[in-house]
Design a protein around this motif. Structure first.
Motif, short mmCIF file in Angstrom:
data_model
loop_
_atom_site.label_atom_id
_atom_site.label_comp_id
_atom_site.label_asym_id
_atom_site.label_seq_id
_atom_site.Cartn_x
_atom_site.Cartn_y
_atom_site.Cartn_z
N LEU A 114 0.83 -1.21 0.00
CA LEU A 114 0.00 0.00 0.00
C LEU A 114 0.87 1.26 0.00
O LEU A 114 1.85 1.34 0.74
N THR A 115 0.47 2.22 -0.82
CA THR A 115 1.16 3.52 -0.84
C THR A 115 0.22 4.58 -0.26
O THR A 115 -1.00 4.38 -0.22
N GLU A 116 0.81 5.68 0.13
CA GLU A 116 -0.02 6.77 0.65
C GLU A 116 -0.97 7.27 -0.42
O GLU A 116 -2.12 7.62 -0.14
N GLY A 117 -0.54 7.30 -1.66
CA GLY A 117 -1.40 7.73 -2.76
C GLY A 117 -2.63 6.85 -2.91
O GLY A 117 -3.74 7.35 -3.10
N ARG A 118 -2.44 5.54 -2.85
CA ARG A 118 -3.58 4.61 -2.96
C ARG A 118 -4.52 4.77 -1.76
O ARG A 118 -5.73 4.67 -1.91
N TYR A 119 -3.94 5.01 -0.60
CA TYR A 119 -4.76 5.23 0.59
C TYR A 119 -5.61 6.49 0.42
O TYR A 119 -6.81 6.50 0.70
N ARG A 120 -5.00 7.57 -0.06
CA ARG A 120 -5.74 8.81 -0.31
C ARG A 120 -6.88 8.58 -1.29
O ARG A 120 -8.00 9.06 -1.09
N GLU A 121 -6.59 7.85 -2.37
CA GLU A 121 -7.64 7.56 -3.37
C GLU A 121 -8.80 6.80 -2.75
O GLU A 121 -9.97 7.11 -3.02
N ALA A 122 -8.48 5.79 -1.94
CA ALA A 122 -9.54 4.99 -1.31
C ALA A 122 -10.37 5.84 -0.36
O ALA A 122 -11.61 5.77 -0.36
N LEU A 123 -9.71 6.64 0.48
CA LEU A 123 -10.45 7.48 1.42
C LEU A 123 -11.33 8.49 0.70
O LEU A 123 -12.48 8.74 1.10
N ALA A 124 -10.80 9.08 -0.37
CA ALA A 124 -11.59 10.05 -1.14
C ALA A 124 -12.83 9.37 -1.72
O ALA A 124 -13.94 9.94 -1.67
N ALA A 125 -12.67 8.18 -2.25
CA ALA A 125 -13.81 7.45 -2.81
C ALA A 125 -14.81 7.08 -1.71
O ALA A 125 -16.03 7.22 -1.91
N LEU A 126 -14.33 6.63 -0.57
CA LEU A 126 -15.23 6.28 0.53
C LEU A 126 -15.98 7.50 1.03
O LEU A 126 -17.17 7.42 1.35
#
Length: 178
Positions: free
Chosen positions: A23-35
């Motif tokens: 997991l990267t911080e970028g992927r985490y940001r994308e997931a949180l934004a979508a959620l």
């Protein structure tokens, strides 16, 4: 009724990285934004009926802010099922609150990926400060009591299934926009 959609969400390209060591911080940001784009409008639909519970939504917005994202600028899902019937609202609460338990499973990978920044950007997943187990028990008791009628149970089941499908479609849209 929700099993297949729920299982597909476990394997969604925006969510599976949240449990991966890579997991990267970028992927985490994308997931949180979508959620956020799903949770915010669902809570907004529940609010006029007194069924909103914004504690986790505030934590989600705080996590996004800690990652440099202004939640007010994010797109939100518009295609949601009708949540005006009381059984549908209870189903929505079940879907949203149930996701809190899945969030805790994701924490180890997220904390490893974010390192020291995790302390300020994982409140949504961790539920810190919220009695998630206690709240879950109360919700399940309400469901047992308020959905004893087969018609109410059917309305709730269809609403939950429709919410899972709406979430899946929203996540697909977010993934396609990457």
């Amino acid at each position: 009724m929700t099993g297949a959609a729920h299982e597909r969400l476990h394997h969604h390209p925006l969510l599976t990285p949240l449990t991966a060591p890579s997991l990267t911080e970028g992927r985490y940001r994308e997931a949180l934004a979508a959620l956020h784009g799903f949770h915010a409008p669902v809570e907004r639909c529940l609010a006029p009926h007194g069924a909103a519970d914004t504690a986790r939504l505030y934590r989600l917005r705080g996590d996004l802010a800690a990652l440099g994202i202004d939640a007010a600028t994010l797109p939100q899902a518009a295609a949601l099922p009708d949540l005006s019937p009381p059984p549908a609202r209870l189903a929505a609460r079940y879907v949203l609150d149930g996701s809190a338990h899945g969030g805790r499973v994701m924490l180890p990978a997220v904390r490893a990926a974010l390192g020291e920044r995790a302390a300020g950007a994982t409140a949504f997943l961790s539920g810190d400060g919220l009695d998630l187990p206690g709240r879950w028990v109360v919700l399940l008791e309400r469901i047992e009591r308020e959905l004893a009628d087969p018609v109410a149970l059917d309305v709730a089941g269809h609403a939950a299934a429709a919410l899972f499908v709406a979430l899946e479609r929203w996540l697909d849209r977010c993934a396609a926009a990457r």
